[in-house]
Design a protein around this motif. Structure first.
Motif, PDB file in Angstrom:
ATOM      1  N   LEU A  31      -2.049   2.868  24.789  1.00 42.12           N
ATOM      2  CA  LEU A  31      -1.378   2.283  23.629  1.00 42.12           C
ATOM      3  C   LEU A  31      -2.030   2.802  22.355  1.00 42.12           C
ATOM      4  CD1 LEU A  31      -0.479  -1.451  23.016  1.00 42.12           C
ATOM      5  CD2 LEU A  31      -1.966  -0.265  21.406  1.00 42.12           C
ATOM      6  N   ALA A  32      -1.211   3.026  21.348  1.00 42.60           N
ATOM      7  CA  ALA A  32      -1.722   3.393  20.026  1.00 42.60           C
ATOM      8  C   ALA A  32      -0.867   2.714  18.968  1.00 42.60           C
ATOM      9  CB  ALA A  32      -1.696   4.906  19.824  1.00 42.60           C
ATOM     10  N   ARG A  33      -1.531   2.276  17.908  1.00 43.04           N
ATOM     11  CA  ARG A  33      -0.822   1.675  16.782  1.00 43.04           C
ATOM     12  C   ARG A  33      -1.252   2.416  15.511  1.00 43.04           C
ATOM     13  NH1 ARG A  33      -1.993  -1.983  12.782  1.00 43.04           N
ATOM     14  NH2 ARG A  33      -0.244  -3.249  11.987  1.00 43.04           N
ATOM     15  N   TYR A  34      -0.269   2.948  14.810  1.00 36.52           N
ATOM     16  CA  TYR A  34      -0.533   3.699  13.586  1.00 36.52           C
ATOM     17  C   TYR A  34      -0.091   2.882  12.380  1.00 36.52           C
ATOM     18  CZ  TYR A  34      -1.595   7.988  16.115  1.00 36.52           C
ATOM     19  OH  TYR A  34      -2.182   8.929  16.924  1.00 36.52           O
ATOM     20  N   GLU A  35      -0.946   2.838  11.370  1.00 35.55           N
ATOM     21  CA  GLU A  35      -0.595   2.186  10.119  1.00 35.55           C
ATOM     22  C   GLU A  35      -0.205   3.232   9.090  1.00 35.55           C
ATOM     23  OE1 GLU A  35      -3.534  -0.518   8.702  1.00 35.55           O
ATOM     24  OE2 GLU A  35      -2.957  -2.056  10.165  1.00 35.55           O
ATOM     25  N   VAL A  36       0.821   2.904   8.320  1.00 34.20           N
ATOM     26  CA  VAL A  36       1.293   3.792   7.270  1.00 34.20           C
ATOM     27  C   VAL A  36       0.730   3.287   5.942  1.00 34.20           C
ATOM     28  CG1 VAL A  36       3.303   4.795   6.146  1.00 34.20           C
ATOM     29  CG2 VAL A  36       3.409   4.172   8.571  1.00 34.20           C
ATOM     30  N   PRO A  37      -0.212   4.006   5.337  1.00 33.29           N
ATOM     31  CA  PRO A  37      -0.788   3.564   4.073  1.00 33.29           C
ATOM     32  C   PRO A  37       0.290   3.367   3.006  1.00 33.29           C
ATOM     33  CG  PRO A  37      -2.072   5.364   4.987  1.00 33.29           C
ATOM     34  CD  PRO A  37      -0.817   5.263   5.802  1.00 33.29           C
ATOM     35  N   ARG A  38       0.254   2.219   2.347  1.00 35.89           N
ATOM     36  CA  ARG A  38       1.197   1.880   1.278  1.00 35.89           C
ATOM     37  C   ARG A  38       2.630   1.835   1.790  1.00 35.89           C
ATOM     38  NH1 ARG A  38      -2.412   5.320  -0.275  1.00 35.89           N
ATOM     39  NH2 ARG A  38      -1.031   7.093  -0.052  1.00 35.89           N
ATOM     40  N   GLY A  39       2.782   1.634   3.078  1.00 35.27           N
ATOM     41  CA  GLY A  39       4.122   1.608   3.660  1.00 35.27           C
ATOM     42  C   GLY A  39       4.723   0.218   3.658  1.00 35.27           C
ATOM     43  N   SER A  40       5.972   0.108   3.205  1.00 39.77           N
ATOM     44  CA  SER A  40       6.703  -1.156   3.236  1.00 39.77           C
ATOM     45  C   SER A  40       7.383  -1.293   4.601  1.00 39.77           C
ATOM     46  CB  SER A  40       7.750  -1.190   2.130  1.00 39.77           C
ATOM     47  OG  SER A  40       8.780  -0.254   2.417  1.00 39.77           O
ATOM     48  N   HIS A  41       8.251  -2.278   4.729  1.00 45.40           N
ATOM     49  CA  HIS A  41       8.958  -2.467   5.998  1.00 45.40           C
ATOM     50  C   HIS A  41       9.882  -1.298   6.314  1.00 45.40           C
ATOM     51  CE1 HIS A  41      10.759  -4.533   9.363  1.00 45.40           C
ATOM     52  NE2 HIS A  41      11.957  -4.445   8.820  1.00 45.40           N
ATOM     53  N   TYR A  42      10.436  -0.679   5.278  1.00 43.48           N
ATOM     54  CA  TYR A  42      11.484   0.318   5.515  1.00 43.48           C
ATOM     55  C   TYR A  42      10.958   1.737   5.708  1.00 43.48           C
ATOM     56  CZ  TYR A  42      14.327  -3.611   4.178  1.00 43.48           C
ATOM     57  OH  TYR A  42      14.897  -4.857   4.124  1.00 43.48           O
ATOM     58  N   LEU A  43       9.744   2.026   5.285  1.00 45.00           N
ATOM     59  CA  LEU A  43       9.100   3.313   5.545  1.00 45.00           C
ATOM     60  C   LEU A  43       9.958   4.508   5.113  1.00 45.00           C
ATOM     61  CD1 LEU A  43       7.652   2.502   9.098  1.00 45.00           C
ATOM     62  CD2 LEU A  43       6.430   2.485   6.921  1.00 45.00           C
ATOM     63  N   VAL A  44      10.655   4.347   3.999  1.00 43.14           N
ATOM     64  CA  VAL A  44      11.564   5.404   3.555  1.00 43.14           C
ATOM     65  C   VAL A  44      10.796   6.664   3.165  1.00 43.14           C
ATOM     66  CG1 VAL A  44      13.261   6.046   1.812  1.00 43.14           C
ATOM     67  CG2 VAL A  44      13.311   3.760   2.817  1.00 43.14           C
ATOM     68  N   LYS A  45       9.748   6.517   2.378  1.00 43.59           N
ATOM     69  CA  LYS A  45       9.000   7.680   1.911  1.00 43.59           C
ATOM     70  C   LYS A  45       8.254   8.374   3.041  1.00 43.59           C
ATOM     71  CE  LYS A  45       8.301   5.936  -2.795  1.00 43.59           C
ATOM     72  NZ  LYS A  45       7.304   5.520  -3.817  1.00 43.59           N
ATOM     73  N   GLN A  46       7.963   7.656   4.108  1.00 46.89           N
ATOM     74  CA  GLN A  46       7.204   8.220   5.229  1.00 46.89           C
ATOM     75  C   GLN A  46       8.102   8.551   6.422  1.00 46.89           C
ATOM     76  OE1 GLN A  46       6.735   5.113   3.958  1.00 46.89           O
ATOM     77  NE2 GLN A  46       4.852   5.227   2.752  1.00 46.89           N
ATOM     78  N   ALA A  47       9.413   8.574   6.211  1.00 43.51           N
ATOM     79  CA  ALA A  47      10.357   8.734   7.315  1.00 43.51           C
ATOM     80  C   ALA A  47      10.132  10.020   8.104  1.00 43.51           C
ATOM     81  CB  ALA A  47      11.789   8.678   6.793  1.00 43.51           C
TER      82      ALA A  47
END
Length: 206
Positions: free
Chosen positions: A155-171
């Motif tokens: 299992l791995a869990r990745y966090e998106v720095p400054r990421g909101s629920h929608y993750l549009v910029k990090q898509a």
């Protein structure tokens, strides 16, 4: 085989919003393109209703139906479930299905106390924005991952720095990691995951 499960609402008996389903279409296209040489088929589930709807768990029920349909159509083939938000809860609820070999939650809604024991033997990826303050909060998926790690070490869990629920910029980065995860399970690519990591930073798209 990949089954994509879109987001929705905690409660709603209305028809699902097309906009929600469209949010997964670019991922579906990338998985189809990248997985073609390995014969990976990709399907996007259209729910009956837009909501989970309490004890009815309509989204999970539709996922069970879809898994049965895939088995009828394709036979005994391995399946990776990919769920976004509300669909993330459905993906993890139904991950105990015998055909399921892996499950991905993208900003998944994983309420405190949801079961984890059925994940044994599966490979798990969770991606969540660290600033998600929605009902599907990052804190809840972190709690879920901590409990799940006791029964599913892969299992791995990745966090998106400054990421909101929608993750549009990090898509783009989310799609890249998700696609690599699927190809590592169903195809011939090496695993991209930091196994056992619960707060690894989402890598940029290469």
């Amino acid at each position: 085989m990949v089954l994509l499960l879109p987001g929705g609402f905690v409660r709603s008996r209305l028809k699902p919003l097309k906009l929600v389903e469209q949010g997964l279409q670019e991922l579906a296209a990338e998985l189809t393109e990248q997985g073609r040489s390995d014969g990976i088929a990709v399907h996007l589930l259209h729910y009956r209703y837009a909501g989970w709807n309490g004890a009815a768990a309509d989204t999970a029920a539709d996922t069970r139906w879809a898994l049965a349909e895939l088995a009828s159509r394709y036979g005994d083939v391995p399946v990776v479930l990919i769920g976004n938000s509300l669909g993330g809860r459905a993906a993890f609820w139904e991950a105990g299905h015998p055909a399921v070999v892996g499950v991905v939650g993208i900003a998944p809604w994983l309420p405190y106390g949801d079961p984890v024991e059925h994940l044994v033997g599966r490979r798990v990826l969770i991606i969540h924005g660290d600033r998600d303050r929605s009902e599907a909060s990052a804190a809840k998926s972190l709690d879920y991952a901590r409990r799940a790690l006791a029964v599913v070490p892969d299992l791995a869990r990745y966090e998106v720095p400054r990421g909101s629920h929608y993750l549009v910029k990090q898509a783009d980065a989310v799609r890249a990691l998700t696609t690599a995860f699927v190809l590592a399970i169903l195809g011939t690519e090496p695993s991209p995951l930091a196994i056992g990591e619960l707060s690894a930073s989402l890598p940029p798209r290469g």
